[in-house]
Structures are given as C-alpha cells and as structure tokens.
Design a protein around this motif. Structure first.
Motif, short mmCIF file in Angstrom:
data_model
loop_
_atom_site.label_atom_id
_atom_site.label_comp_id
_atom_site.label_asym_id
_atom_site.label_seq_id
_atom_site.Cartn_x
_atom_site.Cartn_y
_atom_site.Cartn_z
N TYR A 25 -45.20 -3.36 -165.07
CA TYR A 25 -46.18 -2.28 -165.18
C TYR A 25 -46.66 -2.23 -166.63
CZ TYR A 25 -47.66 2.68 -165.66
OH TYR A 25 -48.34 3.85 -165.93
N ARG A 55 -57.26 1.03 -174.03
CA ARG A 55 -58.05 1.27 -172.81
C ARG A 55 -57.57 2.47 -172.00
NH1 ARG A 55 -57.93 -3.90 -174.28
NH2 ARG A 55 -59.91 -5.05 -174.17
N HIS A 90 -55.45 3.20 -169.61
CA HIS A 90 -55.08 3.24 -168.20
C HIS A 90 -54.05 2.14 -167.98
CE1 HIS A 90 -57.49 -0.20 -166.58
NE2 HIS A 90 -58.30 0.08 -167.58
N SER A 91 -53.70 1.90 -166.72
CA SER A 91 -52.60 0.96 -166.48
C SER A 91 -53.05 -0.14 -165.53
CB SER A 91 -51.41 1.71 -165.89
OG SER A 91 -51.71 2.12 -164.57
N ILE A 92 -52.19 -1.12 -165.39
CA ILE A 92 -52.45 -2.21 -164.45
C ILE A 92 -51.10 -2.77 -164.03
CG2 ILE A 92 -52.58 -4.06 -166.18
CD1 ILE A 92 -55.11 -5.06 -164.62
N HIS A 138 -57.55 -17.17 -155.28
CA HIS A 138 -56.54 -16.12 -155.46
C HIS A 138 -55.92 -15.86 -154.08
CE1 HIS A 138 -55.45 -12.09 -157.52
NE2 HIS A 138 -54.78 -12.14 -156.38
N ALA A 168 -55.34 -15.09 -160.16
CA ALA A 168 -56.26 -14.26 -160.96
C ALA A 168 -57.63 -14.77 -160.57
CB ALA A 168 -55.96 -14.41 -162.44
N GLY A 169 -58.30 -15.57 -161.44
CA GLY A 169 -59.53 -16.20 -161.03
C GLY A 169 -59.29 -17.28 -160.00
N LEU A 171 -51.30 -12.72 -160.95
CA LEU A 171 -50.54 -11.70 -160.25
C LEU A 171 -49.79 -12.36 -159.10
CD1 LEU A 171 -50.29 -8.52 -160.01
CD2 LEU A 171 -52.29 -8.64 -158.52
N ARG A 219 -45.95 -6.03 -156.58
CA ARG A 219 -46.87 -6.44 -155.52
C ARG A 219 -46.17 -7.24 -154.42
NH1 ARG A 219 -52.12 -5.46 -157.05
NH2 ARG A 219 -52.05 -3.99 -158.78
N ILE A 276 -56.04 -5.31 -170.54
CA ILE A 276 -55.88 -4.95 -169.12
C ILE A 276 -57.20 -4.94 -168.35
CG2 ILE A 276 -53.74 -3.71 -169.53
CD1 ILE A 276 -55.31 -1.09 -169.23
N ASP A 277 -58.28 -5.38 -168.99
CA ASP A 277 -59.51 -5.61 -168.23
C ASP A 277 -59.34 -6.79 -167.27
OD1 ASP A 277 -60.60 -3.68 -169.83
OD2 ASP A 277 -61.79 -5.05 -171.05
N HIS A 278 -58.39 -7.65 -167.57
CA HIS A 278 -58.22 -8.89 -166.82
C HIS A 278 -56.76 -9.05 -166.41
CE1 HIS A 278 -62.20 -10.34 -168.22
NE2 HIS A 278 -61.89 -9.65 -169.30
N LEU A 279 -56.53 -9.94 -165.43
CA LEU A 279 -55.16 -10.28 -165.05
C LEU A 279 -54.68 -11.38 -166.01
CD1 LEU A 279 -55.64 -10.25 -161.18
CD2 LEU A 279 -54.41 -8.56 -162.56
#
Lengths: 348, 423
Positions: free
Chosen positions: A197, A204, A206-208, A308, A284-285, A265, A212, A234-237
């Motif tokens: 986590y 930024r 917030h969290s990501i 993904h 991710a991508g 992820l 999973r 955290i804009d990206h994985l």
C-alpha cells in the motif's frame, strides 16, 4: 507429463473488443467464460480455429463483471461492480437468478474446492459466503476497516479459499489480511503486508495499491499475497510487482519478493499443486508471468505477456495457463519435454 | 533632515492604520465608476476548488455508463430532473438543483499540464508579449477593496505535484496571492518576537515615507502596486486567526471532517465570510494514468463530501448567494481506458461546475458525444467560462484593462458568457 516453467511459450494471442476482468475455465476444455468491461459474460473456445467470444444474453449486469466461477456443469455465477451476483445457464447463456449481494462494488468471487460455496468480496468491506446451488447467503464477516488510516475509502479486492476448503483469506487495500475458518466464519489469524500500500502524503496526497491477489499453498499452511511495491510516482503503476509469502499459522513472513524485471501490479497468484512454484501474473502497460521457486523465493522463469492480465485459469495438469486481460486472451504452455527415447546400448 | 520614527507612527495611526482597520462594507470611493462600486458593495466572493492534475469528467459530472469509455461506475440521478452524475458524487447529486450548474462542453485544446493550467488560470492562451493575471488576481482587483483588512487573494496548494502559485501578471504585486503551500497557516506573517508592535508600526511608517519620497516624480504602476502591498501588511498580519479552524465549533469541524482538503474548504469559508474575495483551494493530484477508478474512488469521495459541506455551510450562513464556487482543473481525462486501467490527459471535451452566486442551479449546459470523444453541442472554451464567471459575479466581462496603450478585456476576445447557466 509434468510441467516445466522454463519451457513457457505463448501459443495463442486472441484479440477481444473489451477488457476481460475475470475468467473461469470449463473443465477439460478450451472453453473460457470471462467477465468483461462491457458488463457481460462471454464464452470463447480458445482452441477453435477462429476463436470468437459469444456474449451471454438476458438482463445481466450493470457494470464491469469482476468475478466468475463455475460451481456445477452448465452453471456460472458472476459478480460485478453493480453489487449483484447472477447465476447463469451456460448452455442457454441466460440468467437464472439474481441476488443483490453487496452495497458496493464486488471485486472478486472464488469457489470452495468442493464447489458448494461461493465467496464474494466487495468495497463494502464484507466477505460473504453463498450456497452455490440455492443462492442463499450463508454468512458474512469482515475484519477490514472501511476507511484507510488516511481518511479515504478503503477497498477489499482479494479473497481465496485454501485447497482443503477449511480456510478463507481476505485482503484489503492497506495490506491487512484476515484468515477465516470457512465453516464457522471465525477469524483465526491475521497477517500484515503494508508494503503493498503506497500512501503519498506530500506530492499527490492519495494512495495506490493494496492486496490484489491471494493464494494458499497446497498444504494450506502458507499464504501468498500479491500487489505492487512502494511507488514513487503514484500516477502510474511504477514499482516492482511484489509478492509476500507468509506462514500464516506462525505469523512469519517467509519471503518478500520484489520483481526486478517487471514494474507491475500482481493481479493473480496460483500455486503449483506440488508446491514447487508459484505463478504470478498481472501488468501495467504490458503484462507478465513469473514462476517463483516457493522454497528459495527466486524466479524460475518469467516473461512478458501481450496485455495487462487480470486473471488466470490453469488446466488440470497445470502445464497450460489461460490469461485474460486488456483486450486480449493469451494461452501459454509450459509442458516438460518428453524424455528422449532410450538409446541402444553402446556396442563393446 | 532628522527623521522622527515616532512621528511616522502618529501619522500612520491617524491615516494609514485607520484605513487598514476600515469596515469592508464601507463605500470604496477610489473606484472609477459607480457600477464598480455597486459590485463591491454586494460583497461577491469566489472559491475555486482547483482539481489539479485533471479530474475525469466520466467519473464526476459527465458519466457515460455502459459505453466502452464509461468505466465501471454508474450514473445516478441528481435533484435536477434529467441530470445524472457519477455515483462517486452522491452528496453533490442531492444538491445539484439547489446549487450547481454543470458545463459539459469545454474544449480547451491543450492537454499539457503547464499549458492547460495557464489557460484555465487566465482564461486564455499564453501570450509571450504580456503576462496576464489569473482569475484570482482579476477577482481580487474587481471585488476586493483597497482598504481591506483581509487578504484579497488566498491560494492554498499544499501538495507538491503540479504546484502553481498563481500570478497577478500585469496587475502587479498588489493582487498577488497570499500563497499557502507548506501548511494551512500562513507563514511569516507573525511579527517577530524581537520587534515590538510599536517598532513594527514605526518601521512601516518609515518605509512608507521613503517610498513616497522615492516615487515622487516617478510614475509607475508596479511601484504603486508594490507600495499598496506593503500598506496592507498590518491587516494581513491580523488575519492569521482566519486560518485557524480551531476557532470553529467542534460541530462544524466534525461536519467538514478530517481530510486536508475538507479543512482547507473550511478555511475558505472562514476567509470569504471575513470578506476575502477570492480563495483557491487546490486538491491535487488527479493525474490517474494508472488505476483511474481507484484514484477517483478516493478523490471523488473527498471532493463530494468537502464540496457538499462547504455549500451547505455557506447556505446556512447566508453566504451562498454571494459566493461563487467553481470546480475545474487544467483539463479532463481521456475516454480511452489504458492498459493500466488509467485515463490520460484530455482537453477536447470535459466538464466544469459553477455553484452559488449568480448561477442557475440544476442547469446542465452542453453535450459530449456518446463516448465522450468530442463536444456534440455547445462547445465553449476557457474564455467563455471566464466570461460566465465574471457575469455571475456582476463583473462586466468586456471591461478592459490597459497595459500601456493596449486594451486587454477581462475575458478573452470573442468570449461570451454561457447564459444558460446564469440565474
């Protein structure tokens, strides 16, 4: 014929119009039933000459379909962000029962090894057990706080039955795992994986991340937890795919694995029935698969996948994996090579 | 000549300091027209909730449920008949008819963070020949009062990503924002303990005298602006308590809740209640290239709660009809959902909201096509949005400033207010 992860090769790469979020495989076949971003269930025979998904009909889900299980021949049960569970007649591809199961988005369904009980988890932070035949709710339980320590809504993404069917694990956004006795609903253990986590208090705010994927080892003693490591942006994985393996009965972390090859992820985890390797996949991508030696924690083999991956299904002999994900379905085989025929003894 | 510091103190006490302490409701005799006076008398205020990084219109005010671009969240009905918004904003859904107009047809053409922010801060594209003031500075000039005892442009941006201070451009430093970045309390406005209050006033008076001597026979807007900024120091120092939410009741603080954004919204309410004409609260960072739906689940919950409580609080205090609350950022997000289940930058068809002062609650202007790829009806740009904002506040959007001999209208050339969202 035993499997050999080092022999992994992609044998099918099938484009689909939507994002496949979940999958279940009809036993002893190449027929996959997958839930999708078009709010539908689809069936596809990946071994057909020209595989084409066929949508289920009738009044179905109203949002992404995020879980599907096959409790009996000709029966599928799906769960969705719309909070509903729907039972389906697979041959007719029509719904037979709908249950308003959760107040918020259903993230995953799993079925007990005996096929009698379905477990659902959702962002109402509840795990609910359902009679797979009647649709009756058997019990519900939660050990997951609805709000994160940083005052935002939490999420409950992951659930798994142990192979012996005795236990159930649930894992949430902040890395908390609860392990339950499946028949009584009693909590028997917890483990913590906060490394999955990422809370960014500064840049930024917030969290990501979060848990999973969950999987019990074949002897049910260990549990693997998957997600993504600590992310800088955290804009990206943008962090290594991360797995932690616990001896949950002893409360010991056995392995803490950050994948140095794939920033991604982890969306699904599967143990080999012999307990030798752990298969992880996600993306991710792009997507990836990694086979990890359970004893040493070292990767045995890993490779890219063309998309993904959101969920995996394996065949009965655990040498073929069916991966569904972002606008694609991929099939990979990892069969051990036949041993060479015995050669004639050398002549003296 | 020997300067008497005490003499300057007396002068300040009789003149400038007395002006600083003036009531905000006093007539501003320094303005040029009686119409402008009227605007100021009405005490209009603005709170801009800046959704930094670019919030998704699909997960906020222009949902497309069931479309390939729509994502997983449902659309829910609002209190305005026929208007649906994302299920991530249930509290706002209950308040749309009473408070809020939605514009769904912004095409601002620049999907770069910096370029998009410049456009949405100033209402026009960047001009290398002139530094335009941003919305806050214009509102500070048009709505603020020269004799104000409070700051007239406060900007809060505590996250570091995409942080922008704002600019008063050619309006000069008098209208520059009081910028809070490191904490919710203004820094460096307390008098140093080593300086007594009398000494502080003496220093101001001395600075004032020297400035007057310096500017004698010199005519410069920037010099004037600089002096005006200094003249307001005492008032700004006295405003520290406005930023202290501990001054609020437990009940009010509980309503806003624990998030930083909510607490900054509470500060914004305290500021506009005290007469600050423009407050910007930046909520960063919405730039969800990965995990768009999880990111919006978090950030929309924060926006939905904070904005709803703010609107209710302003209404309960009789401030909502005088206060315009805006939500937008530098752009929206792509219809396409990428492989990381993210959405990327998108400026061709996105949404903004206006609530409160001068706004026709429940109005929903413009349409995007069924998948949200482009504007299908009522395309507007940033200039039109700014003209609408000015009109809602009773400010003539065609009013011109002059930079040298060059006339510069408040809203961009050709911009028109969107009448459908105006009361």
């Amino acid at each position: 014929m035993p499997s050999d992860p080092t022999k992994l090769q992609k044998t099918k790469d099938i484009g689909i119009p939507s994002i496949a979020m979940c999958v279940a495989r009809v036993p002893n076949s190449g027929r996959l039933i997958f839930g999708s971003s078009d709010f539908k269930l689809h069936e596809i025979d990946v071994f057909a000459e020209k595989p084409q998904p066929t949508p289920f009909g009738g009044e179905g889900h109203q949002s992404y379909v995020t879980g599907v299980v096959l409790p009996a021949p000709n029966v599928a049960v799906s769960g969705s962000y719309d909070g509903q569970l729907i039972w389906w007649d697979v041959e007719k591809r029509e719904p037979t029962r709908k249950v308003k199961a959760h107040e918020l988005w259903i993230r995953r369904l799993v079925i007990s090894p005996d096929g009698k009980t379905i477990a659902s988890v959702a962002d109402d932070m509840q795990c609910k057990l359902w009679n797979a035949e009647t649709g009756e709710m058997l019990r519900q339980f939660s050990d997951h706080k609805p709000i994160t320590p940083h005052d935002f809504p939490s999420m409950l993404h992951a659930v798994a039955f142990s192979p012996d069917g005795k236990f159930l694990a649930t894992g949430d956004k902040v890395g908390h795992v609860a392990i339950w006795e499946a028949t009584s609903g009693s909590k028997v253990a917890t483990v913590e994986a906060p490394g999955l986590y990422t809370w960014d208090p500064r840049q930024r705010r917030h969290s990501i991340g979060g848990i999973r994927a969950l999987a019990f080892s074949p002897d049910s003693k260990w549990i693997a937890v998957g997600g993504i490591g600590q992310i800088g942006n955290i804009d990206h994985l943008d962090a290594p795919a991360r797995i932690e393996i616990f001896d949950w009965q002893k409360g010991e972390r056995k392995h803490e694995l950050n994948n140095d090859k794939f920033k991604a992820l982890v969306e699904d985890l599967v143990f080999d029935p012999s307990g030798k390797w752990l298969l992880s996949s996600g993306g991710a991508g792009d997507g990836f698969v990694t086979f990890t030696d359970v004893e040493t924690g070292k990767p045995i083999h890993q490779d890219k996948l063309p998309m993904h991956v959101h969920q995996l299904a394996l065949n009965e002999s655990y040498d073929t994996v069916f991966a569904v994900g972002h606008h694609k379905i991929a099939v990979c085989e990892f069969k051990a090579t036949e041993p060479p025929a015995a050669s004639e003894p050398a002549k003296p | 000549m020997t300067l008497s510091r005490r003499g300057f103190l007396n002068a300040a006490a009789l003149g400038t300091a007395g002006t600083f302490a003036s009531d905000m409701t006093r007539l501003d005799l320094l303005r040029q027209t009686s119409w402008a006076d009227e605007v100021k008398k009405q005490g209009k205020r603005v709170i801009l909730l800046w959704l930094a990084g670019g919030a998704s219109q699909f997960e906020t005010f222009d949902p497309k449920p069931g479309r390939p671009t729509g994502g997983p969240y449902r659309a829910i009905p609002t209190s305005a008949t026929g208007v649906h918004i994302s299920e991530l904003l249930p509290k706002m859904a209950a308040r749309i008819q009473q408070t809020t107009a939605i514009i769904r047809s912004l095409n601002t053409k620049n999907a770069d963070h910096g370029g998009g922010a410049t456009i949405m801060e100033t209402g026009r594209i960047k001009d290398p020949g002139i530094e335009y003031p941003d919305l806050g500075a214009i509102c500070a000039k048009e709505l603020g009062r020269l004799d104000s005892a409070v700051p007239d442009y406060v900007s809060m941006y505590t996250s570091t990503e995409g942080r922008r201070k704002g600019t008063s451009g050619f309006l000069g430093s008098r209208y520059a924002p009081m910028f809070l970045s490191e904490s919710m309390q203004p820094e460096n406005i307390r008098r140093l303990e080593s300086i007594s209050d009398i000494d502080h006033q003496d220093r101001l008076a001395l600075r004032d005298l020297l400035a007057k001597k310096f500017t004698q026979n010199r005519h410069s807007d920037s010099l004037g602006s600089h002096t005006q900024a200094y003249q307001r120091v005492r008032g700004l120092m006295a405003s520290e308590k406005l930023f202290d939410i501990e001054q609020e009741s437990t009940e009010i603080r509980a309503k806003y809740g624990p998030t930083q954004f909510a607490q900054q919204c509470l500060i914004a309410r305290r500021l506009v209640e005290a007469g600050v004409p423009f407050v910007k609260v930046a909520r960063a960072w919405w730039d969800s290239h990965g995990e768009n739906f999880e990111t919006h689940r978090e950030l929309c919950a924060d926006l939905d709660h904070s904005m709803s409580v703010l609107l209710d609080d302003l209404r309960d205090r009789g401030l909502l009809e005088h206060t315009l609350i805006l939500t937008f950022g530098e752009f929206g997000r792509t219809p396409n959902i990428n492989a990381s289940l993210g959405r990327d930058h998108f400026a061709a068809a996105w949404s903004a909201t206006l609530s409160g002062c001068g706004v026709r609650g429940g109005a929903c202007f413009g349409k995007t096509d069924e998948d949200g790829h482009k504007v299908a009806d009522g395309e507007v740009g940033a200039g039109d949005l700014f003209a609408t904002i000015f009109t809602a506040l009773g400010i003539d959007p065609n009013k011109e400033y002059h930079v040298g001999a060059r006339p510069v209208p408040l809203s961009d050339f050709g911009a028109k207010p969107i009448k459908d969202v105006l009361a």
